[in-house]
Design a protein around this motif. Structure first.
Motif: not given
Length: 366
Positions: A7-16, A32-35, A140-155
């Protein structure tokens, strides 16, 4: 039940970050994609105040009560790297240049402050350091296998059936997945170019962080403060576990910049807040300021968050618009979104009041 869904999550704030954590603990693979940076906007600059029952009588009540309990259990489960602490909370009043009845037994407050009542106890009010909470939950999510990506979602990427299958980034890269969650705070309005979403707006607030050491006890104050010119401000002052005190006031409807990195304080706002803080507290008057902050909290037309599936679009969800209760309600929102995505329904908090399709005229009906 576990899931290998990506699942791709746009936004690395508290909700994301909360959605990523609750998905990852179920075996899903959130990306998680956070710009800007994790916790770089309101999720790192808010007060972090938590209340059990301050939403009673409203549609938010069950969400808030569940989330208040989850905050306590998350702190215990994950080692509390974000300074979760219980607080005693008071209401008070003061006026610039006009003494009041005093605050006997509370030397951190000026004699000009009158406490009008206790409005929260250690059973009903608490606090977290918001940036530490957001980044800690993401780690903690990354330790469970989540991935954090830096980038700006454009579409968005779409499958042949029209379902959402990932996102495109400004770099030209794509991030594929089994669905996409929009959780970009007030910047979720940018996603209305791709999805039929109700409008989300940004409401700006200013805050200061003082280094007070142990001069201020585990207390929170909600104050009505009348300035010399007659305007009344409603500052909030919270003592954190790390020896700092956070104080806010002075809100505005300034325009939301496209890039979160460009958020800056309004002219004179921090100076006005500093003068207030120095006047109501000798502890703050003697303390250095370690941060001058401004952020936009996301709000909707009816004041309720958007939490749920995007109507008419398969594999697209949204979670934003939490206004002043974003930090409080992040855990229960993350839990509910994980249940909705993986199980098709929620088990702890019904989301009908927050359904994105509840507004008759939402952007995208075109």
């Amino acid at each position: 039940m576990s899931s290998e869904k990506r699942i791709v999550i746009c936004g690395g704030g508290a909700i994301g970050a909360a959605i990523a954590w609750f998905l990852s603990r179920r075996g899903a693979r959130p990306v998680v994609v956070e710009r800007h940076e994790v916790g770089g906007a309101a999720s790192g600059k808010s007060g972090g105040f938590l209340a059990l029952d301050w939403c009673r009588g409203s549609a938010l009540d069950r969400l808030a009560r569940r989330s208040f309990a989850l905050h306590a259990s998350l702190a215990e489960e994950l080692g509390n790297p974000w300074g979760y602490r219980r607080l005693t909370t008071f209401a008070g009043e003061a006026a610039e240049g006009r003494p009041a009845h005093g605050t006997r037994g509370r030397p951190w407050l000026s004699p000009g402050v009158t406490l009008t009542g206790q409005i929260g106890s250690t059973e009903t009010t608490a606090l977290v350091e918001p940036r530490a909470f957001t980044t800690g939950l993401m780690r903690a999510a990354e330790a469970n296998g989540a991935e954090l990506r830096h980038g700006t979602v454009t579409g968005l990427l779409k499958t042949t059936s029209g379902a959402i299958g990932g996102v495109t980034l400004g770099s030209g890269e794509t991030v594929e997945g089994d669905g996409v969650v929009v959780a970009m705070g007030p910047w979720s309005i940018l996603a209305s170019r791709w999805l039929p979403l109700p409008a989300v707006y940004g409401f700006k607030g200013h805050s200061l962080v003082f280094r007070t050491g142990d001069a201020v006890p585990a207390e929170a104050l909600f104050l009505e403060y009348e300035e010399a010119g007659g305007e009344t401000l409603t500052p909030e002052i919270f003592a954190r576990a790390d020896g700092t005190v956070w104080a806010c006031a002075v809100s505005s409807t300034a325009a939301l910049p496209v890039d979160p990195a460009d958020v800056a304080g309004d002219d004179g706002a921090h100076e006005r807040l500093e003068a207030l803080c120095r006047a109501v507290s000798p502890a703050l008057a003697a303390a250095p300021i370690v941060a001058r902050q401004a952020c936009f909290r996301p709000v909707t037309e009816d004041g309720l968050p958007l939490i749920g599936a995007v109507p008419g679009v398969a594999n697209a969800w949204v979670a934003t618009g939490h206004s002043v209760w974003g930090m409080l309600n992040a855990p229960a929102t993350g839990e509910a979104m994980a249940e909705l995505i993986l199980d098709g329904a929620t088990s702890h908090v019904p989301l009908r009041h927050f359904a994105p399709g509840r507004m008759q005229a939402f952007a995208g009906l075109r």
